[in-house]
Design an enzyme around this catalytic site. Structure first.
Site, PDB file in Angstrom:
ATOM      1  N   CYS A 100       0.839  -1.204   0.000  1.00  0.00           N
ATOM      2  CA  CYS A 100       0.000   0.000   0.000  1.00  0.00           C
ATOM      3  C   CYS A 100       0.870   1.250   0.000  1.00  0.00           C
ATOM      4  O   CYS A 100       1.790   1.378   0.813  1.00  0.00           O
ATOM      5  CB  CYS A 100      -0.903  -0.027   1.229  1.00  0.00           C
ATOM      6  SG  CYS A 100      -1.907   1.469   1.407  1.00  0.00           S
ATOM      7  N   CYS A 142       0.462   3.109   3.568  1.00  0.00           N
ATOM      8  CA  CYS A 142       0.943   2.625   4.869  1.00  0.00           C
ATOM      9  C   CYS A 142       1.970   1.504   4.779  1.00  0.00           C
ATOM     10  O   CYS A 142       2.501   1.081   5.803  1.00  0.00           O
ATOM     11  CB  CYS A 142      -0.234   2.185   5.737  1.00  0.00           C
ATOM     12  SG  CYS A 142      -1.071   0.697   5.130  1.00  0.00           S
ATOM     13  N   CYS A 156      -6.139  -5.205 -19.457  1.00  0.00           N
ATOM     14  CA  CYS A 156      -6.983  -4.041 -19.160  1.00  0.00           C
ATOM     15  C   CYS A 156      -6.180  -2.761 -18.958  1.00  0.00           C
ATOM     16  O   CYS A 156      -6.746  -1.675 -18.904  1.00  0.00           O
ATOM     17  CB  CYS A 156      -7.840  -4.317 -17.916  1.00  0.00           C
ATOM     18  SG  CYS A 156      -6.878  -4.618 -16.415  1.00  0.00           S
ATOM     19  N   CYS A 167      -7.260  -0.640   1.155  1.00  0.00           N
ATOM     20  CA  CYS A 167      -6.345  -1.201   2.141  1.00  0.00           C
ATOM     21  C   CYS A 167      -7.094  -1.255   3.471  1.00  0.00           C
ATOM     22  O   CYS A 167      -7.631  -0.241   3.920  1.00  0.00           O
ATOM     23  CB  CYS A 167      -5.104  -0.327   2.256  1.00  0.00           C
ATOM     24  SG  CYS A 167      -4.004  -0.824   3.599  1.00  0.00           S
ATOM     25  N   CYS A 214      -5.322   1.251   6.255  1.00  0.00           N
ATOM     26  CA  CYS A 214      -5.400   2.717   6.238  1.00  0.00           C
ATOM     27  C   CYS A 214      -6.570   3.260   5.426  1.00  0.00           C
ATOM     28  O   CYS A 214      -6.804   4.464   5.414  1.00  0.00           O
ATOM     29  CB  CYS A 214      -4.090   3.324   5.742  1.00  0.00           C
ATOM     30  SG  CYS A 214      -3.776   3.112   3.972  1.00  0.00           S
ATOM     31  N   HIS A 244      -7.850   3.859  -1.203  1.00  0.00           N
ATOM     32  CA  HIS A 244      -8.480   3.256  -2.379  1.00  0.00           C
ATOM     33  C   HIS A 244      -7.398   2.598  -3.219  1.00  0.00           C
ATOM     34  O   HIS A 244      -6.373   3.212  -3.522  1.00  0.00           O
ATOM     35  CB  HIS A 244      -9.196   4.347  -3.189  1.00  0.00           C
ATOM     36  CG  HIS A 244      -9.699   3.880  -4.525  1.00  0.00           C
ATOM     37  ND1 HIS A 244     -10.865   3.169  -4.664  1.00  0.00           N
ATOM     38  CD2 HIS A 244      -9.187   4.025  -5.772  1.00  0.00           C
ATOM     39  CE1 HIS A 244     -11.060   2.904  -5.957  1.00  0.00           C
ATOM     40  NE2 HIS A 244     -10.053   3.407  -6.640  1.00  0.00           N
ATOM     41  N   HIS A 290     -10.628  -1.876  -7.956  1.00  0.00           N
ATOM     42  CA  HIS A 290     -11.875  -2.642  -7.884  1.00  0.00           C
ATOM     43  C   HIS A 290     -11.572  -4.119  -8.096  1.00  0.00           C
ATOM     44  O   HIS A 290     -10.529  -4.470  -8.636  1.00  0.00           O
ATOM     45  CB  HIS A 290     -12.876  -2.149  -8.938  1.00  0.00           C
ATOM     46  CG  HIS A 290     -13.371  -0.775  -8.663  1.00  0.00           C
ATOM     47  ND1 HIS A 290     -12.684   0.363  -9.088  1.00  0.00           N
ATOM     48  CD2 HIS A 290     -14.456  -0.323  -7.989  1.00  0.00           C
ATOM     49  CE1 HIS A 290     -13.343   1.439  -8.680  1.00  0.00           C
ATOM     50  NE2 HIS A 290     -14.423   1.052  -8.021  1.00  0.00           N
ATOM     51  N   ASP A 310     -14.191 -11.781 -13.183  1.00  0.00           N
ATOM     52  CA  ASP A 310     -13.793 -12.333 -14.483  1.00  0.00           C
ATOM     53  C   ASP A 310     -12.323 -12.739 -14.514  1.00  0.00           C
ATOM     54  O   ASP A 310     -11.690 -12.746 -15.559  1.00  0.00           O
ATOM     55  CB  ASP A 310     -14.107 -11.333 -15.603  1.00  0.00           C
ATOM     56  CG  ASP A 310     -13.375 -10.005 -15.425  1.00  0.00           C
ATOM     57  OD1 ASP A 310     -12.582  -9.849 -14.463  1.00  0.00           O
ATOM     58  OD2 ASP A 310     -13.596  -9.105 -16.252  1.00  0.00           O
ATOM     59  N   ARG A 347     -10.512 -10.838 -10.348  1.00  0.00           N
ATOM     60  CA  ARG A 347      -9.504  -9.958 -10.939  1.00  0.00           C
ATOM     61  C   ARG A 347      -9.470  -8.684 -10.109  1.00  0.00           C
ATOM     62  O   ARG A 347     -10.376  -7.859 -10.177  1.00  0.00           O
ATOM     63  CB  ARG A 347      -9.846  -9.630 -12.392  1.00  0.00           C
ATOM     64  CG  ARG A 347      -8.921  -8.562 -12.998  1.00  0.00           C
ATOM     65  CD  ARG A 347      -9.193  -8.341 -14.487  1.00  0.00           C
ATOM     66  NE  ARG A 347     -10.566  -7.987 -14.787  1.00  0.00           N
ATOM     67  CZ  ARG A 347     -11.000  -6.727 -14.998  1.00  0.00           C
ATOM     68  NH1 ARG A 347     -10.180  -5.702 -14.925  1.00  0.00           N
ATOM     69  NH2 ARG A 347     -12.277  -6.520 -15.287  1.00  0.00           N
ATOM     70  N   CYS A 354      -8.240  -5.329  -9.944  1.00  0.00           N
ATOM     71  CA  CYS A 354      -7.770  -4.343 -10.910  1.00  0.00           C
ATOM     72  C   CYS A 354      -7.309  -3.133 -10.100  1.00  0.00           C
ATOM     73  O   CYS A 354      -8.124  -2.401  -9.545  1.00  0.00           O
ATOM     74  CB  CYS A 354      -8.926  -4.001 -11.849  1.00  0.00           C
ATOM     75  SG  CYS A 354      -8.486  -2.895 -13.186  1.00  0.00           S
TER      76      CYS A 354
END
Length: 145
Positions: A55, A58, A73, A104, A107, A110, A113, A117, A125, A127
């Site tokens: 992360c 943190c 992707c 995470c 902390c 973001h 997602h 699939d 997955r 991503c």
């Protein structure tokens, strides 16, 4: 989507000023404001060295290179986290879609997602935005407790 700054559920707490001082503007936008980097622009989408992805907020070890795969992707993709407790899943209804955001668990940053699939054995997955993670080569990777 705004991010829940200083949500007391996360063990690692920092002020907004600390987050801004420690992260680059792109890292801050992704990790703390749930922005998304453009596909095929991040530093880890086509990165295949052995090690752990941690992360950016943190340092918690989140993903292992052993579970990374080329999803085509344009973002780093993994079929599993190092362990479930390190990732929080949150329903995200932004942009007229229903997705599962991953953060995470230490902390609240973001990460990206998770989609259903992915390859076996999980079919998932993850991503992940490159701006939300750092890479620790295998020799320097923090041990998994």
């Amino acid at each position: 989507m705004s991010h829940p700054h200083n949500d007391p559920q996360y063990p690692i707490q920092k002020s907004d000023a600390q987050w801004r001082a420690e992260l680059t503007p792109v890292q801050y936008a992704v990790a703390r404001q749930a922005a998304t980097e453009r596909a095929f622009t991040g530093s880890f989408w086509n990165h295949w060295a052995s090690g752990r992805y941690t992360c950016v907020g943190c340092g918690t070890a989140l993903f292992d290179s052993e579970t990374k795969f080329d999803a085509g992707c344009g973002w780093p993709s993994y079929w599993a986290a190092i362990e479930d407790g390190r990732i929080e899943r949150v329903i995200d209804r932004s942009h007229g879609m229903t997705r599962v955001e991953v953060r995470c668990a230490a902390c609240g940053s973001h990460l990206g997602h998770v989609f259903d699939d992915g390859p076996a054995p999980t079919g998932e997955r993850f991503c992940i935005n490159s701006a939300a993670i750092h890479f620790a080569p295998i020799a320097d990777a923090p041990p998994t407790p």
